[in-house]
Write a protein that holds these residues in place. Sequence first.
Motif, PDB file in Angstrom:
ATOM      1  N   LYS A 131       0.841  -1.207   0.000  1.00  0.00           N
ATOM      2  CA  LYS A 131       0.000   0.000   0.000  1.00  0.00           C
ATOM      3  C   LYS A 131       0.869   1.248   0.000  1.00  0.00           C
ATOM      4  O   LYS A 131       0.620   2.197  -0.750  1.00  0.00           O
ATOM      5  CB  LYS A 131      -0.904   0.017   1.228  1.00  0.00           C
ATOM      6  CG  LYS A 131      -2.124  -0.830   1.066  1.00  0.00           C
ATOM      7  CD  LYS A 131      -3.039  -0.631   2.253  1.00  0.00           C
ATOM      8  CE  LYS A 131      -4.176  -1.630   2.178  1.00  0.00           C
ATOM      9  NZ  LYS A 131      -5.007  -1.587   3.382  1.00  0.00           N
TER      10      LYS A 131
ATOM     11  N   ARG B 159       1.266   4.059  -3.196  1.00  0.00           N
ATOM     12  CA  ARG B 159       1.001   5.488  -2.990  1.00  0.00           C
ATOM     13  C   ARG B 159       2.267   6.335  -3.189  1.00  0.00           C
ATOM     14  O   ARG B 159       2.184   7.472  -3.625  1.00  0.00           O
ATOM     15  CB  ARG B 159       0.457   5.722  -1.573  1.00  0.00           C
ATOM     16  CG  ARG B 159      -0.973   5.236  -1.364  1.00  0.00           C
ATOM     17  CD  ARG B 159      -1.977   6.320  -1.653  1.00  0.00           C
ATOM     18  NE  ARG B 159      -3.321   5.949  -1.220  1.00  0.00           N
ATOM     19  CZ  ARG B 159      -4.328   5.651  -2.063  1.00  0.00           C
ATOM     20  NH1 ARG B 159      -4.133   5.678  -3.359  1.00  0.00           N
ATOM     21  NH2 ARG B 159      -5.512   5.348  -1.592  1.00  0.00           N
ATOM     22  N   ASN B 160       3.448   5.777  -2.819  1.00  0.00           N
ATOM     23  CA  ASN B 160       4.674   6.596  -2.855  1.00  0.00           C
ATOM     24  C   ASN B 160       5.877   5.886  -3.459  1.00  0.00           C
ATOM     25  O   ASN B 160       6.911   5.752  -2.809  1.00  0.00           O
ATOM     26  CB  ASN B 160       5.097   6.996  -1.423  1.00  0.00           C
ATOM     27  CG  ASN B 160       3.922   7.334  -0.549  1.00  0.00           C
ATOM     28  OD1 ASN B 160       3.386   8.419  -0.655  1.00  0.00           O
ATOM     29  ND2 ASN B 160       3.510   6.409   0.319  1.00  0.00           N
TER      30      ASN B 160
ATOM     31  N   TYR C 186       0.104   6.589  -7.015  1.00  0.00           N
ATOM     32  CA  TYR C 186      -1.362   6.559  -7.113  1.00  0.00           C
ATOM     33  C   TYR C 186      -1.976   7.281  -5.923  1.00  0.00           C
ATOM     34  O   TYR C 186      -1.916   6.815  -4.794  1.00  0.00           O
ATOM     35  CB  TYR C 186      -1.857   5.116  -7.203  1.00  0.00           C
ATOM     36  CG  TYR C 186      -1.656   4.577  -8.590  1.00  0.00           C
ATOM     37  CD1 TYR C 186      -2.693   4.609  -9.508  1.00  0.00           C
ATOM     38  CD2 TYR C 186      -0.420   4.110  -8.998  1.00  0.00           C
ATOM     39  CE1 TYR C 186      -2.507   4.158 -10.806  1.00  0.00           C
ATOM     40  CE2 TYR C 186      -0.215   3.662 -10.287  1.00  0.00           C
ATOM     41  CZ  TYR C 186      -1.267   3.683 -11.193  1.00  0.00           C
ATOM     42  OH  TYR C 186      -1.077   3.256 -12.473  1.00  0.00           O
ATOM     43  N   SER C 187      -2.547   8.442  -6.217  1.00  0.00           N
ATOM     44  CA  SER C 187      -3.174   9.229  -5.147  1.00  0.00           C
ATOM     45  C   SER C 187      -4.572   8.664  -4.881  1.00  0.00           C
ATOM     46  O   SER C 187      -5.127   7.956  -5.715  1.00  0.00           O
ATOM     47  CB  SER C 187      -3.289  10.670  -5.596  1.00  0.00           C
ATOM     48  OG  SER C 187      -4.204  10.734  -6.665  1.00  0.00           O
ATOM     49  N   PRO C 188      -5.141   9.004  -3.731  1.00  0.00           N
ATOM     50  CA  PRO C 188      -6.509   8.536  -3.439  1.00  0.00           C
ATOM     51  C   PRO C 188      -7.533   9.050  -4.452  1.00  0.00           C
ATOM     52  O   PRO C 188      -8.625   8.496  -4.545  1.00  0.00           O
ATOM     53  CB  PRO C 188      -6.794   9.111  -2.048  1.00  0.00           C
ATOM     54  CG  PRO C 188      -5.459   9.368  -1.460  1.00  0.00           C
ATOM     55  CD  PRO C 188      -4.558   9.711  -2.599  1.00  0.00           C
TER      56      PRO C 188
ATOM     57  N   ASP D 103      -9.056   4.708  -1.262  1.00  0.00           N
ATOM     58  CA  ASP D 103      -8.502   3.839  -0.225  1.00  0.00           C
ATOM     59  C   ASP D 103      -9.123   2.451  -0.260  1.00  0.00           C
ATOM     60  O   ASP D 103      -8.434   1.445  -0.126  1.00  0.00           O
ATOM     61  CB  ASP D 103      -8.718   4.457   1.165  1.00  0.00           C
ATOM     62  CG  ASP D 103      -7.729   5.589   1.425  1.00  0.00           C
ATOM     63  OD1 ASP D 103      -6.673   5.608   0.740  1.00  0.00           O
ATOM     64  OD2 ASP D 103      -8.009   6.441   2.274  1.00  0.00           O
TER      65      ASP D 103
END
Lengths: 204, 670
Positions: free
Chosen positions: B593, B597-598, B614-616, B621
């Motif tokens: 996860k 995201r980062n 990948y941003s929310p 989420d």
Amino acid sequence: MSDAEPPELSTSADPPAVDPPGRRELLAAALSFLLGAVPAAIGGLFFLDPILRRSKGGGNDGGDQTMDGFVKLDITPDNLVEEGPPVASTVIADLDDAWNRFKDVPIGSIWLRRQQGGEIIAFNSICPHLGCSINFRRGENDFHCPCHASSFDLDGGTTNDTPPRDMDSLEIVVATDGRPDPNGTELWVKYQNFRRGTPEKKPI
Amino acid sequence: MKALIDWFDHRTGFKELMHEALYERVPGGARWRYVWGSTLVFTFMLQVITGFMLWSAYSPSTRTAWESVYHIQHELTLGYLVRGVHHFAAQAMVVLMAIHLVQVVIDGAYKAPRELNFWLGIVLLQIVLGLSLTGYLLPWDQKGYYATQVTTNIMSATPVVGDQVQTLAQGGTEYGHLTLTRFFAMHAGILPTLLVAFLALHIYVFRRHGLTVRDENHAPETTFWPDQVLKDAVVCLIVLAVVMLLAIFKGAELSAPADPSVKFDAARPEWYFLFLFRFLHFEVINKMGVTFGAIIVPGIIMGVITMMPLIHKFLGEFGHTLNKAFIWLLGAGIVVLTTMAIIEDREDESHQAALAEAHRDGARARELAAGPDRIPVDGAVELLRRDPFTQGPRLFAKHCSACHRYNGHDGRGTMVVDKTGIALPTAADLGNFSSRDWMRSVVVDYAGHFSWQKNAVWFQDAQKAESAGEEVIYLNPDDSEMATWADVDSLHSTDNAENLTALVEFLYAEADLGYKPLDEDEREAFNNPLAANSTLTDIGRVVAIEGAWAGDLEGTSCVDCHTSLGEDFVAVADDDADGYPTLAKYGSAVWLKDFIRNPGKARHYGEKNQMPAYSPQQLRDDELDLLVRWMTHDYLPSEVHDYENRLAELSESQGTSAGTGSIGASAAEE
Ligand code: FES
């Protein structure tokens, strides 16, 4: 209606020789008609509820949508690359169905794309032909419906004769805190379905 | 006994009735060609019995229809048989009806004075088609939902009143609870009542003029009972046997619960409507409008059939010949179109993929419904929406498959293609992500493991820039510290074989694959088939952290570089990163996860990263959770047949494109 008529009964029930037989027949026919018509009318109107209700302006539309009929999308404008491939997004809103309200459920899905020049366009993913769902084909770089092979270019225009009209474009607004703002970071769409199979685009 | 019968007969006159019913004249003898009407009455009776039984367990609403049908099919005593018989007898009825119609036309049984009865038959035909149409929707599965959508949309194409008709049928502008309650009322109440009424009339009028006998001298005259009844019974028995066999060995399908937000590309009508479906495929037909193809043409055909008695009346025997020709032509057209539809679908790869997905979803829905948590009140559709095994592949296909593949495909079983054919991945294949194979391959064959990314444009650009003498920071799998480390012979020597196996097991244990039920009791009781071997893991931990290698590797350990290996995953700030990818709980859900995201943070690939974060906003989420749980196998274990591994196809096309220069390479050359 005119089954066996037990003669004794009818003579004893009717006061003899008061009314001429023609009037009695008329009355009997009228009463019988009424006995059938009243229940039929009540039942019929009940059955017609979906049409009657719609002209009163109710119906199945989702509930809480600020910006008058617009729904906020999860996706944001910076996720759409200029001239990039179309992006699918699910529209999530409240859905009223008869006696239920479903909170925040998917009510449909749309295709989004940023055109050359930066303008964002949105299409309902339901096929205007007969209502299957339209896919993006990476190989052909076009929109395609697998049911009867309708196809469309990336701006939603028809590319064969199967669909009766272009893909159904939807109003889309870039906003900040629910207020239109060309530099905002929110995308709001006015999600609507349209009548299928007709050349003109008519909301349902 | 006789006294009792007489008593009863005196009050009802049933003897005469029975006599009338059973001793109808059959001139020319009993014949097989007369059986079709009786088989129809018999199948209708079957439908009434099984239908009433299904009714006793069915619940029409969008959150209970699929669920109750599931219950009937899989839990109630003989439910599969009752539903199966109802399902296949319905199809038998359509087939028998077609035979009956053809028979009537060929034998000229529609001619005066039987034309009224012919029309009654046409009405019955419409009622039966209406029954099959309304019945198809009732299970509220994807298949019925999307196929019926097309039908109700066709209704809306009726000139003038279409809109109203559609709204009335659906109980509103969109499908919902009321669509089901109304379809059910039609299917179980209104249409059967009409059918009984018209059937009674049909039989009554039929008896008035009797059979249409072709050849009076075929055999000596007999009566309906027992000669014709015997023949009828034999054929009915065959029909029953076929229907039962189909119900037992094929079974009525129940696809995934209907979800308006989930595309269903495998939508097809019932097979006996396939010809109409295929007809609507013709572009020329569509050019004339949906109304023309879907309403006017079928309307004209029904019209011609209805007019047959008049055609005969005005044109005499020539008219009869015309009628016969028409019915044969129509039959041939139906056969040709149906065959076309079947063959085309069989050869259409994307339709096959859609079918495979539909079967996978359906099987999974049934599996979850039978699972320990059963079906929640918000319906089986929510089971699938919250199921990683169902949603993972879709999310992967949508968000990851532009670069990655999953066992060679896009996650949903389809090869990714571009204009030139199969598109090569530009990042790792994640089909075996976090498995023992994956871990081993990362350790011993780092360069090979990440070689797909050499297809990427960024990679080729970087190499070009590098060979032009520029300083570029990029991830080159052939030229990384890890690859150099793994290149040492002693890693592959027998001395280190056990160490390596243990290290792989340790890494595998850190990824912690497998189902983790939310319910605590369930979690404790669950025996994870994907659990790592703990003895081996402990040895592996020592190898990884203390570096217990033999030979040239002696003195090196994984934590020399990946300092946090073996610890809990912490998303350390850029300043605290050790400069190497964080391997704390590498491949586990928490790690994955954070990575998705980062990927570009110093704790992961840092400057060398090429993967978009990948941003929310792109991946909510809950979606990230589903995707990651799917990749780490955290879902109720499944026996459902999963997508085939298609890596071989990918390697093949990698091979062919290597000769001509891969897509990325040619792009880079321009
Ligand atoms: S519904 Fe899309 S092509 Fe017919």
